[in-house]
Design a protein around this motif. Sequence first.
Motif, short mmCIF file in Angstrom:
data_model
loop_
_atom_site.label_atom_id
_atom_site.label_comp_id
_atom_site.label_asym_id
_atom_site.label_seq_id
_atom_site.Cartn_x
_atom_site.Cartn_y
_atom_site.Cartn_z
N HIS A 52 26.43 -37.32 0.46
CA HIS A 52 26.74 -37.06 1.86
C HIS A 52 27.26 -38.29 2.59
O HIS A 52 28.24 -38.24 3.32
N ASP A 53 26.59 -39.43 2.40
CA ASP A 53 26.94 -40.61 3.18
C ASP A 53 28.26 -41.24 2.76
O ASP A 53 29.12 -41.55 3.59
N SER A 54 28.45 -41.44 1.47
CA SER A 54 29.65 -42.10 0.99
C SER A 54 30.83 -41.15 0.85
O SER A 54 31.98 -41.56 0.88
N GLY A 55 30.55 -39.86 0.69
CA GLY A 55 31.61 -38.89 0.45
C GLY A 55 32.08 -38.86 -0.99
O GLY A 55 33.02 -38.13 -1.32
N GLU A 56 31.45 -39.62 -1.87
CA GLU A 56 31.85 -39.63 -3.28
C GLU A 56 31.48 -38.31 -3.96
O GLU A 56 30.35 -37.84 -3.85
N VAL A 57 32.44 -37.73 -4.66
CA VAL A 57 32.18 -36.54 -5.46
C VAL A 57 31.66 -37.00 -6.81
O VAL A 57 32.34 -37.71 -7.54
N LEU A 58 30.44 -36.60 -7.14
CA LEU A 58 29.79 -37.06 -8.37
C LEU A 58 30.09 -36.15 -9.57
O LEU A 58 30.07 -36.62 -10.70
N ALA A 59 30.33 -34.88 -9.30
CA ALA A 59 30.65 -33.93 -10.36
C ALA A 59 31.28 -32.71 -9.73
O ALA A 59 30.96 -32.35 -8.58
N ALA A 60 32.16 -32.06 -10.46
CA ALA A 60 32.83 -30.89 -9.91
C ALA A 60 33.39 -30.03 -11.02
O ALA A 60 33.66 -30.50 -12.12
N TYR A 61 33.57 -28.76 -10.69
CA TYR A 61 34.20 -27.81 -11.61
C TYR A 61 35.11 -26.91 -10.77
O TYR A 61 34.64 -26.18 -9.89
N ARG A 62 36.41 -27.01 -11.00
CA ARG A 62 37.39 -26.21 -10.27
C ARG A 62 37.18 -26.31 -8.75
O ARG A 62 37.11 -25.30 -8.03
N ALA A 63 37.08 -27.53 -8.27
CA ALA A 63 36.75 -27.79 -6.87
C ALA A 63 37.74 -27.20 -5.88
O ALA A 63 37.38 -26.89 -4.74
N HIS A 64 38.99 -27.04 -6.29
CA HIS A 64 40.01 -26.51 -5.40
C HIS A 64 40.42 -25.07 -5.74
O HIS A 64 41.48 -24.61 -5.32
N ARG A 65 39.57 -24.38 -6.47
CA ARG A 65 39.87 -22.98 -6.79
C ARG A 65 39.61 -22.12 -5.56
O ARG A 65 38.52 -22.10 -5.00
N ARG A 66 40.62 -21.38 -5.13
CA ARG A 66 40.51 -20.57 -3.93
C ARG A 66 39.75 -19.28 -4.22
O ARG A 66 40.16 -18.48 -5.06
N LEU A 67 38.65 -19.09 -3.50
CA LEU A 67 37.79 -17.94 -3.69
C LEU A 67 37.33 -17.41 -2.34
O LEU A 67 37.36 -18.14 -1.33
#
Length: 381
Positions: free
Chosen positions: A64-79
């Motif tokens: 939350h504080d740094s805004g760093e994404v630590l892990a993701a899967y299809r983060a920009h998939r439109r749903l």
Amino acid sequence: MHAFPRLSRRSLLALAATAPLGIPEAAAGTVVGGSRLARDGVQTTVTAGLPKKLTARAWLLADHDSGEVLAAYRAHRRLAPASTLKMLFADTLLGRFERTERYRVTDADLATIPSGSSLAGLRPGVTYTVEQLWQGVFLRSGNDAVHVLALMNGGVAKTVAEMRAKAADLQALDTHVVSPDGYDHTGQFSTAYDLTLFARHGLEDAGFRAYCATKAADFPAGGRRTFRIENTDRLLSGTYGVTPYQGMIGVKNGYTSHAGNTFTGAATRDGRTLLVTVLHPDSGHNAVYEETAALLDWGFGKGSSAGPVGVLADPLSEGGAKVTPHPGPQAAKPHKDSGDGWGVTAAAAVTLLTAGVYAVRRRRSKGARGTERPATTDPHP
């Protein structure tokens, strides 16, 4: 020349590893938050202990504080987002009215609420404070409360337009708003990345944070009568067989027959706050909470040493670097007729430095946090 805000050395080195050296990032077709967030497959720098049975169609875990994404899967998939879109509704309207302002609900106010919506239980002829209306939004994911607040704001169409403008300011470029309550509509979609942006922005507001964290409240029923409403976030309330998550502070769950179960949550442990969004696990009303808890456990545990694979963009109104839309890898839209020309393809959110390293402004931590169930609504919200 652009002025580049500083990243921590750890973040800079990690981001350098994700960007192809000597290749202009825009030419590579990167997306908001970094090129890795557009790739298929799980993106993380630490795989040890990462939950192996995640069934969600998309998910994202960030600091939350740094805004760093630590892990993701299809983060920009439109749903389809279902009621998680109410976070953007709150981001847009929460400061418009005094909490003590009162509004008397009429039959006409409730006439256009979609059939099958989740409801807070507003009744014609009853007067509610703005605070009670927001409790209806956050605790019960009430579409009736959303529509009344939208009418107070000048109408649904005006509110939708303002939500679109807010999404653009937050650099949530893969979100298209059709209805303020998150109900299924053709062309309405968002992503795990964008929903996490909405939560992060909302939690900076003390009122948003307080509403999200409220487990139960007494709600007007007419006259002097009240009835009890409880928060439908099961990781907060511990209902329907879900164990409350240690340190949980919100944020918003949702369900529709098209979107499936959706959830964005935030939890704090040992002074660190993590954000997680999980969209449409394969089965079970509790799967979205189980997978959220598993990702949070990893983030507070073995994932605490993970370097960033991307970043959450800062709002333009707060000095965030403006994104120049550029076509890149894009996930499928929620259904084939969902594209109506408004949504912008995800684009480069960061500007490259000469060595192929891009810098993103670190966000200052400030300070604060509902659901829905349309098209066939969740009997257990």
